[in-house]
Design an enzyme around this catalytic site. Sequence first.
Site, mmCIF file in Angstrom:
data_model
loop_
_atom_site.group_PDB
_atom_site.id
_atom_site.type_symbol
_atom_site.label_atom_id
_atom_site.label_comp_id
_atom_site.label_asym_id
_atom_site.label_seq_id
_atom_site.Cartn_x
_atom_site.Cartn_y
_atom_site.Cartn_z
ATOM 1 N N ARG A 113 0.816 -1.219 0.000
ATOM 2 C CA ARG A 113 0.000 0.000 0.000
ATOM 3 C C ARG A 113 0.848 1.266 0.000
ATOM 4 N NH1 ARG A 113 -5.520 -0.553 1.679
ATOM 5 N NH2 ARG A 113 -6.178 -2.643 1.122
ATOM 6 N N ARG A 147 -3.462 6.749 0.056
ATOM 7 C CA ARG A 147 -3.935 7.956 0.718
ATOM 8 C C ARG A 147 -2.941 8.645 1.645
ATOM 9 N NH1 ARG A 147 -9.350 5.186 2.672
ATOM 10 N NH2 ARG A 147 -7.825 3.519 2.744
ATOM 11 N N ARG A 192 -6.594 11.478 -7.616
ATOM 12 C CA ARG A 192 -7.786 10.633 -7.457
ATOM 13 C C ARG A 192 -9.073 11.431 -7.244
ATOM 14 N NH1 ARG A 192 -8.756 6.121 -4.943
ATOM 15 N NH2 ARG A 192 -10.843 6.853 -5.342
ATOM 16 N N ASP A 229 -6.565 -3.336 -7.568
ATOM 17 C CA ASP A 229 -7.143 -3.867 -6.335
ATOM 18 C C ASP A 229 -7.461 -5.345 -6.530
ATOM 19 O OD1 ASP A 229 -8.209 -2.758 -3.576
ATOM 20 O OD2 ASP A 229 -9.573 -4.330 -4.232
ATOM 21 N N TYR A 231 -14.715 -11.938 0.916
ATOM 22 C CA TYR A 231 -15.517 -10.784 0.455
ATOM 23 C C TYR A 231 -16.762 -11.252 -0.292
ATOM 24 C CZ TYR A 231 -11.843 -7.520 1.806
ATOM 25 O OH TYR A 231 -10.949 -6.777 2.530
HETATM 26 O O1 CP3 Z 1 0.158 0.405 -3.173
HETATM 27 C C1 CP3 Z 1 -0.257 -0.765 -3.280
HETATM 28 O O2 CP3 Z 1 -0.041 -1.642 -2.420
HETATM 29 C C2 CP3 Z 1 -0.939 -1.189 -4.570
HETATM 30 C C3 CP3 Z 1 -2.333 -1.105 -4.634
HETATM 31 C C4 CP3 Z 1 -3.272 -1.962 -3.799
HETATM 32 C C5 CP3 Z 1 -4.550 -1.496 -3.429
HETATM 33 N N1 CP3 Z 1 -5.232 -2.520 -2.854
HETATM 34 C C6 CP3 Z 1 -5.049 -0.137 -3.702
HETATM 35 C C7 CP3 Z 1 -6.159 0.364 -2.866
HETATM 36 C C8 CP3 Z 1 -3.170 -3.280 -3.349
HETATM 37 C C9 CP3 Z 1 -1.989 -4.229 -3.448
HETATM 38 C C10 CP3 Z 1 -4.426 -3.625 -2.769
HETATM 39 C C11 CP3 Z 1 -4.735 -4.966 -2.246
HETATM 40 C C12 CP3 Z 1 -5.920 -5.160 -1.404
HETATM 41 N N2 CP3 Z 1 -7.172 -4.629 -1.569
HETATM 42 C C13 CP3 Z 1 -5.963 -6.037 -0.309
HETATM 43 C C14 CP3 Z 1 -4.815 -6.883 0.162
HETATM 44 C C15 CP3 Z 1 -3.815 -6.028 0.872
HETATM 45 C C16 CP3 Z 1 -4.010 -5.915 2.348
HETATM 46 O O3 CP3 Z 1 -4.154 -4.792 2.814
HETATM 47 O O4 CP3 Z 1 -3.974 -6.954 3.020
HETATM 48 C C17 CP3 Z 1 -7.248 -6.003 0.228
HETATM 49 C C18 CP3 Z 1 -7.752 -6.756 1.432
HETATM 50 C C19 CP3 Z 1 -8.013 -5.114 -0.586
HETATM 51 C C20 CP3 Z 1 -9.442 -4.749 -0.451
HETATM 52 C C21 CP3 Z 1 -9.559 -3.290 -0.197
HETATM 53 N N3 CP3 Z 1 -9.498 -2.334 -1.185
HETATM 54 C C22 CP3 Z 1 -9.650 -2.621 1.053
HETATM 55 C C23 CP3 Z 1 -9.742 -3.297 2.395
HETATM 56 C C24 CP3 Z 1 -9.645 -1.230 0.787
HETATM 57 C C25 CP3 Z 1 -9.655 -0.086 1.771
HETATM 58 C C26 CP3 Z 1 -10.988 0.571 1.930
HETATM 59 C C27 CP3 Z 1 -10.879 1.872 2.718
HETATM 60 O O5 CP3 Z 1 -11.281 2.909 2.178
HETATM 61 O O6 CP3 Z 1 -10.354 1.828 3.845
HETATM 62 C C28 CP3 Z 1 -9.552 -1.087 -0.614
HETATM 63 C C29 CP3 Z 1 -9.466 0.181 -1.357
HETATM 64 C C30 CP3 Z 1 -8.122 0.541 -1.833
HETATM 65 N N4 CP3 Z 1 -7.320 -0.291 -2.565
HETATM 66 C C31 CP3 Z 1 -7.472 1.792 -1.670
HETATM 67 C C32 CP3 Z 1 -6.240 1.694 -2.324
HETATM 68 C C33 CP3 Z 1 -5.199 2.753 -2.491
HETATM 69 C C34 CP3 Z 1 -8.048 2.991 -0.932
HETATM 70 C C35 CP3 Z 1 -9.185 3.562 -1.728
HETATM 71 C C36 CP3 Z 1 -9.049 5.021 -2.032
HETATM 72 O O7 CP3 Z 1 -7.951 5.576 -2.107
HETATM 73 O O8 CP3 Z 1 -10.107 5.628 -2.287
#
Ligand code: CP3
Length: 361
Positions: free
Chosen positions: A42, A46, A55, A91, A166
């Site tokens: 990650r 943000r 974004r 994602d 999920y």
């Molecule tokens: O920088 C990186 O690591 C690459 C991008 C990446 C994202 N999601 C972008 C993202 C990666 C590798 C993921 C994987 C992901 N997504 C996982 C496995 C990683 C982990 O944390 O164990 C999981 C469980 C998800 C599902 C998911 N997507 C969640 C739980 C969330 C967060 C929701 C929130 O708002 O708290 C997302 C959204 C997400 N994926 C964001 C990003 C940058 C945030 C959304 C935003 O910026 O609006």
Amino acid sequence: MSETTAAQSGQPAARRGAAYDSAFLRAARREPVPHTPVWFMRQAGRSLPEYLKVREGIPMLDSCMRPELVKEITLQPVRRHKVDAAIFFSDIVVPLKAVGIDVDIKPGVGPVIADPIRSFADLERLRPLEPADMPYITEAVGLLVDELGSTPLIGFAGAPFTLASYLVEGGPSKSHEKTKAMMYGAPELWAALVDRLADITSMFLKIQIEAGASAVQLFDSWVGALAPEDYRRSVMPASTKVFDAVAGYGVPRIHFGVGTGELLGLLGQAGADVVGVDWRVPLDVAAERVGPGKALQGNLDPAVLFAPTSVVEAKAREVLDAAAAVSDTGHIFNLGHGVMPSMDPDALSRLVAFVQETSAR
Ligand code: CP3
């Protein structure tokens, strides 16, 4: 399979892109390195003001389908922190959306599924993924690999258990109660579900590797919720199927989960080349549990980044020392889980420089 022939037919040069000799890929192959490579799960997201800016007004899943935007967001942490690897901005639910599942990512919540998967009839909605379902992924990876040069690009996907959670719950869950109810109570349906997800995940990884990703990480984020025997019987075969499906490419395969202290031995057997470790188990202990022949990735407690710099550096040094104590194990420095939105980006940049300088040989 046609996709694997180039990698299997004695043409490794075709896969030896500009990043082949990078510290990150050398460590993953357990070869000597100029310094311990470092990147953060990650790292794009943000915590970066430049991310919030690009974004603005664009829903998360829409942003994943715009190659120029994906390229920019993926590069942001590389430029700012000077990390040793980029992770593709996307994602884990993108391939589910690509096969037609009604999924949205709700800010502050996570992925939400409109119609959860609960029956054999529901499984029909999880059709196989085809490369033509996601031309935007191939395009974005291609743009990135051209731009990154000798910096490796890590592709990724969600592991079958984490995706199943999920899909069955309908959204994020701490207890995974409906998921486990299916796993224990309807084992044939469960096996069919994780097998379909293994195929979708394998194809998502293949698409990224074919387009030029030089390593892949399988995010088995929530698998720590399982007892070892349940993992071995009900989940591991599907994860192993994924690792086997991409073995022929010869790119390092990383396997990561949270709370996996009791599962590390099985993760070592599931098929990856590198095992990601969260912050609960020191790396020298983790190496014993994982077994020989695997590189390790991790494992600074992300929350340490909220402490003063001197503390961050002392704790980072503990991680480096624990890895160095098992000298034949390749080490990729990372956090034990992802960057949090409230983290100070400058603290992350300082940590990268500290790890690279302190570990320089
Ligand atoms: O920088 C990186 O690591 C690459 C991008 C990446 C994202 N999601 C972008 C993202 C990666 C590798 C993921 C994987 C992901 N997504 C996982 C496995 C990683 C982990 O944390 O164990 C999981 C469980 C998800 C599902 C998911 N997507 C969640 C739980 C969330 C967060 C929701 C929130 O708002 O708290 C997302 C959204 C997400 N994926 C964001 C990003 C940058 C945030 C959304 C935003 O910026 O609006």
